[in-house]
Design an enzyme around this catalytic site. Structure first.
Site: not given
Ligand code: NAI
Ligand code: 15L
Length: 265
Positions: A33, A51, A72, A110-112, A135, A139, A165
């Site tokens: 990270d 990244l 990301g 993502s669902n987005h 965003y 994806k 999630c």
């Molecule tokens: P989060 O935002 O908590 O974690 C993402 C991590 O990526 C962060 O720790 C951040 O420091 C790191 N990051 C950001 N920019 C970066 C870069 N330039 N280089 C390296 N690392 C970088 O997100 P979360 O909720 O843990 O989600 C994880 C993945 O799942 C993401 O890709 C998100 O788009 C995807 N996702 C998550 C959902 C959810 O319900 N949490 C729903 C849909 C998709």
């Molecule tokens: C996503 O893609 C986001 O990363 C997460 O934070 C939530 O907002 C999720 O979708 C959602 O649609 O609930």
């Protein structure tokens, strides 16, 4: 069992949750990270890596036979950070994987990517994209990158289009979009158990009674989802006011992301 599993975005919400739950999937877990990841457990390696840094990502992927790519931008933002992490970063990751023997990738989509579809409409992986912001577009790009590297080089990716999630569903929309932590873990187990994966789109969603997304095409994985948001319906009906059916959160699959502007900074 994998030899070394890389988790990018390991300091984020899902990365922190998975960090302690995949010790049985790989001998070594490499966590990466741009934020501090604390101290490593005996089976962990910690690597700080942006990244968008091509050489750093190349080095990061070396020696890994599996990658869970969570890193990301994870919400709607301006194009610049999205471009760096989610577009350039994806290219760097897939080029590094190509250079290092095509480790099987789990890509957190993502669902987005389909957020503008109305709630209630049943979707399959063949349903055209309908992203709800930059965003979501990033994806879509990531899914296309996975597809290209599969067609050209045989790179296998599970494209997991995650709903919401979370530890538990906390609003009405999540009665459809909720993806439990346990079901995410069991999906990852199934993905790395499968003799052949290919490059399927998998809806990252629990077996919710009100789900909009059909996963029957991945029955071959033998993935058994155990959770169902319906278990929380009574609590949500009791504690969360039902949104106006004309409100964005109740109208579109992407929920409140629909109301986001195009951010300039
Ligand atoms: P989060 O935002 O908590 O974690 C993402 C991590 O990526 C962060 O720790 C951040 O420091 C790191 N990051 C950001 N920019 C970066 C870069 N330039 N280089 C390296 N690392 C970088 O997100 P979360 O909720 O843990 O989600 C994880 C993945 O799942 C993401 O890709 C998100 O788009 C995807 N996702 C998550 C959902 C959810 O319900 N949490 C729903 C849909 C998709
Ligand atoms: C996503 O893609 C986001 O990363 C997460 O934070 C939530 O907002 C999720 O979708 C959602 O649609 O609930």
């Amino acid at each position: 069992m994998l030899k070394r599993l890389l988790i990018t975005g390991a300091g984020g919400k899902l990365g922190s949750m998975l960090r302690g739950r995949l010790g049985h999937v790989a001998e070594t877990i490499r966590l990466s990270d741009i934020v501090d990841l604390g101290s490593p457990a005996p089976h962990e390696e910690l690597v700080r890596c942006a990244l968008e840094d091509e050489q750093a990502v190349h080095d990061l992927v070396g020696g890994c036979d599996g990658i869970i790519h969570l890193g990301g931008v994870s919400v709607e933002k301006a194009f610049d950070p999205i471009e760096a992490a989610n577009l350039r970063g994806l290219y760097n990751l897939y080029e590094a994987a190509r250079a290092h023997g095509l480790p099987r990738i789990v890509f957190a989509s993502s669902n987005h990517t389909i957020g503008y579809y109305p709630q209630g409409k049943q979707l399959t992986p063949e349903t055209p994209f309908l992203p709800d912001g930059l965003y979501g577009v990033s994806k879509v790009f990531g899914e296309a990158m996975a597809s290209l590297y599969h067609s050209k080089f045989g790179q296998e990716t599970a494209i997991v289009r995650i709903g919401s999630c979370e530890a538990r569903p906390t609003n009405w929309r999540m009665l459809s979009t909720w993806f439990s932590h346990d079901d995410f873990v069991s999906l990852i187990e199934a993905i790395y158990r499968a003799p052949k994966l290919g490059c399927p789109v998998i809806w990252g969603v629990s077996a919710n009674d009100d789900s909009w997304w059909d996963n029957s095409h991945v029955d071959f994985l033998g993935w058994q989802r155990r959770d169902n948001a319906a278990r929380y319906r009574a609590e949500i009906e009791r504690d969360v006011p039902r949104p106006n059916p004309e409100a964005t959160i109740a109208k579109y699959q992407g929920g409140i992301f629909i109301d986001e502007p195009i951010h300039k900074t």
